[in-house]
Write an enzyme that holds these catalytic residues in place. Structure first.
Site, short mmCIF file in Angstrom:
data_model
loop_
_atom_site.label_atom_id
_atom_site.label_comp_id
_atom_site.label_asym_id
_atom_site.label_seq_id
_atom_site.Cartn_x
_atom_site.Cartn_y
_atom_site.Cartn_z
N CYS A 67 0.83 -1.21 0.00
CA CYS A 67 0.00 0.00 0.00
C CYS A 67 0.85 1.25 0.00
O CYS A 67 0.86 2.02 -0.95
CB CYS A 67 -0.89 0.03 1.25
SG CYS A 67 -1.84 -1.44 1.49
N1 SAJ Z 1 6.56 2.43 8.74
C1 SAJ Z 1 7.57 3.24 9.25
N2 SAJ Z 1 7.26 4.15 10.21
C2 SAJ Z 1 5.98 4.30 10.67
C3 SAJ Z 1 4.97 3.47 10.13
C4 SAJ Z 1 5.27 2.54 9.17
O1 SAJ Z 1 8.73 3.14 8.85
O2 SAJ Z 1 5.76 5.13 11.55
C5 SAJ Z 1 6.88 1.47 7.69
C6 SAJ Z 1 6.58 0.04 8.06
O3 SAJ Z 1 7.70 -0.55 8.69
C7 SAJ Z 1 6.27 -0.60 6.71
C8 SAJ Z 1 5.67 0.54 5.91
O4 SAJ Z 1 6.05 1.75 6.58
O5 SAJ Z 1 7.45 -1.03 6.08
C9 SAJ Z 1 4.15 0.48 5.82
O6 SAJ Z 1 3.68 0.28 7.12
P1 SAJ Z 1 2.11 0.52 7.53
O7 SAJ Z 1 2.08 0.55 9.03
O8 SAJ Z 1 1.56 1.66 6.80
O9 SAJ Z 1 1.43 -0.84 7.13
P2 SAJ Z 1 0.73 -1.31 5.79
O10 SAJ Z 1 1.60 -1.18 4.62
O11 SAJ Z 1 0.18 -2.65 6.10
O12 SAJ Z 1 -0.45 -0.27 5.59
C10 SAJ Z 1 -1.76 -0.66 5.84
C11 SAJ Z 1 -2.64 0.36 5.15
N3 SAJ Z 1 -4.00 -0.10 5.17
C12 SAJ Z 1 -4.74 0.09 4.06
O13 SAJ Z 1 -4.33 0.62 3.06
C13 SAJ Z 1 -6.13 -0.41 4.14
C14 SAJ Z 1 -2.55 1.69 5.90
O14 SAJ Z 1 -3.55 2.59 5.39
C15 SAJ Z 1 -2.80 1.49 7.36
O15 SAJ Z 1 -2.73 2.75 8.03
C16 SAJ Z 1 -1.74 0.56 7.90
O16 SAJ Z 1 -1.97 -0.72 7.24
C17 SAJ Z 1 -1.84 0.38 9.40
O17 SAJ Z 1 -2.11 1.41 10.07
O18 SAJ Z 1 -1.59 -0.73 9.86
#
Ligand code: SAJ
Length: 445
Positions: free
Chosen positions: A283
């Protein structure tokens, strides 16, 4: 005797029929694409008593589901087997007997980082083959504003021969599935819905409203498409911001984690994000590019998205720089050094390596001549540029063997105390070892 004046009976049309079928749970629902979005959605409708058919082009998925074996953690096999009326098929002909078709197929980027909506278009073509009067079609796949009305509408309406909002209904409703989230699931995550016409919005909202606690209607499919892109661009940009703050703190000799934790004590107007080795997943690294691409076609340069993408994409190189400097301090060149990567999934406590920055870090270290191995309790094996890699057992020997251990994904499984007891040098990109003592020298992001 009919009441005086205007005929009180409502002119019955497809909309009224559809609404009736929803209210008495008779609407037959097809979900196209049975991945981490489609299968939980199909299960949610089936749990509510709707007859549901899941359609997927992958016969292995269909066979597995037909055996009652789930491949999606959020829909355990025992739950799958308990669904009252769910079946899976590869036959799109099933659409001829359904009242609603919800498209949940992937929307990746192609090699030039441009949107690749071929799966949406292929699903649209199948729907167009079987669309029939009174049918509702919804697209859930994350895509650029305009996809539903510019690409799907002409296809499904057979270039207007079917009148949208009268003969059939079309809407966009972004998926908000967060795999593994222990709190939020289909039913309790607000659902944004945008219909091509008011009638489309009404029937789509009624359908989702029968399974989701809170439906959020918006004025158009494009508004709904843009809503989802804002949500994930917001994350990508803010993650890039804290990644750049980490680089700044490094220059300033400050501990970025301390600064972020202190800022997070502000009870309003701040939202905590954490720096890391880069961003992965299906995403956050991708969705903003859908928005930037669309705006480029309108001669607008989405600068935040471009800059965030550059900063996030450069983090693996920054991590390798940290490893290089840490080894250098011990008079060890990267070339020939033995490096153990801890955690390769794109985020903690899952096994998904898609777009994981760990893969870039391994590639870069291998490119410098390092002997790189990895351990990840959630990823027993992976393929890196065609080369199979297997997770090694995390033993004292393995830690003592490594010239440097790099914490890339901070799975909860890891025992950081034990790791620091036996490793000599650790580069920690996740602040996983904060407050943990031990023999190892720890270098922070
Ligand atoms: N990450 C960071 N720092 C942060 C947050 C995330 O480096 O503060 C990195 C994570 O390690 C990862 C990437 O970013 O590599 C994405 O992480 P994510 O927490 O956004 O997880 P995703 O990719 O599973 O995103 C999904 C998305 N859900 C949908 O699109 C329906 C996102 O919108 C959600 O906010 C996220 O899950 C969530 O909150 O878990």
């Amino acid at each position: 005797m009919p009441a005086k004046g205007r005929d009180r009976t409502v002119k019955r049309g497809f909309k009224e029929d559809f609404l009736d079928k929803v209210s008495n749970r008779e609407a037959k629902i097809a979900v196209i694409g049975l991945g981490y979005v489609g299968l939980p959605l199909a299960a949610a409708f089936a749990r509510k008593g709707f007859p549901v058919v899941g359609i997927d082009v992958d016969s292995k998925k269909v066979e597995s589901l037909s055996r009652g074996e789930s491949y999606i953690d959020d829909v355990p096999s025992e739950e799958l087997r308990s669904l009252p009326d769910f079946r899976a098929t590869t036959d799109f002909g099933a659409l001829s007997k359904t009242d609603a078709a919800i498209i949940c197929v992937p929307t990746p980027l192609n090699k030039t980082q441009d949107p690749d909506i071929r799966f949406v278009m292929a699903a649209g073509q199948e729907v167009a083959k079987y669309v029939h009067p009174g049918m509702l079609v919804v697209l859930e796949s994350t895509t650029y504003p305009g996809t539903t009305e510019e690409m799907l509408l002409p296809m499904v309406s057979h270039d207007g021969k079917l009148r949208v909002g009268e003969d059939f209904f079309l809407a966009f409703s972004p998926e908000r599935i967060d795999p593994g989230n222990p709190v939020y699931h289909v039913e309790n995550t607000p659902k944004v819905v945008g219909g091509v016409t008011p009638a489309c919005l009404e029937v789509a909202s009624a359908l989702y409203g029968s399974v989701v606690e809170h439906v959020v209607p918006v004025s158009s499919p494009a508004a709904a498409e843009m809503t989802k892109l804002l949500e994930n661009t917001f994350r990508a940009v803010n993650i890039a911001l804290v990644n750049e703050v980490a680089l700044m703190c490094d220059k300033l000799g400050l501990n970025v984690w301390e600064v972020i934790d202190a800022a997070a004590t502000k009870p309003y107007g701040f939202m905590k994000f954490t720096p890391g080795p880069g961003i992965g997943g299906h995403c956050i690294p991708l969705d903003p590019h859908y928005l930037a691409w669309k705006l480029k076609t309108l001669n607008y340069n989405a600068r935040f998205i471009q800059l965030a993408s550059e900063i996030n994409a450069d983090m693996p190189r920054y991590v390798v720089g940290k490893v290089t400097d840490a080894l250098n301090d011990e008079r060890k060149p990267v070339n020939g050094s033995r490096i153990l990567v801890l955690g390769v999934a794109y985020k903690k406590d899952i096994g998904d390596v898609r777009e994981s920055p760990a893969l870039d870090i391994i590639r870069l270290l291998q490119g410098k001549g390092a002997d790189v191995v990895y351990n990840d309790p959630h990823v027993p094996e992976l393929e890196l540029d065609g080369e199979p890699l297997r997770s090694i057992d995390l033993t004292e020997e393995a830690l003592r063997w490594s010239d440097c251990a790099v914490i890339v994904t901070d799975h909860s499984d890891y025992d950081w105390d034990w790791i620091l007891q036996h490793a000599g040098l650790v580069v920690d990109t996740r602040n996983a070892t904060a407050g943990v003592g031990g023999r190892a020298r720890v270098v922070e992001l």
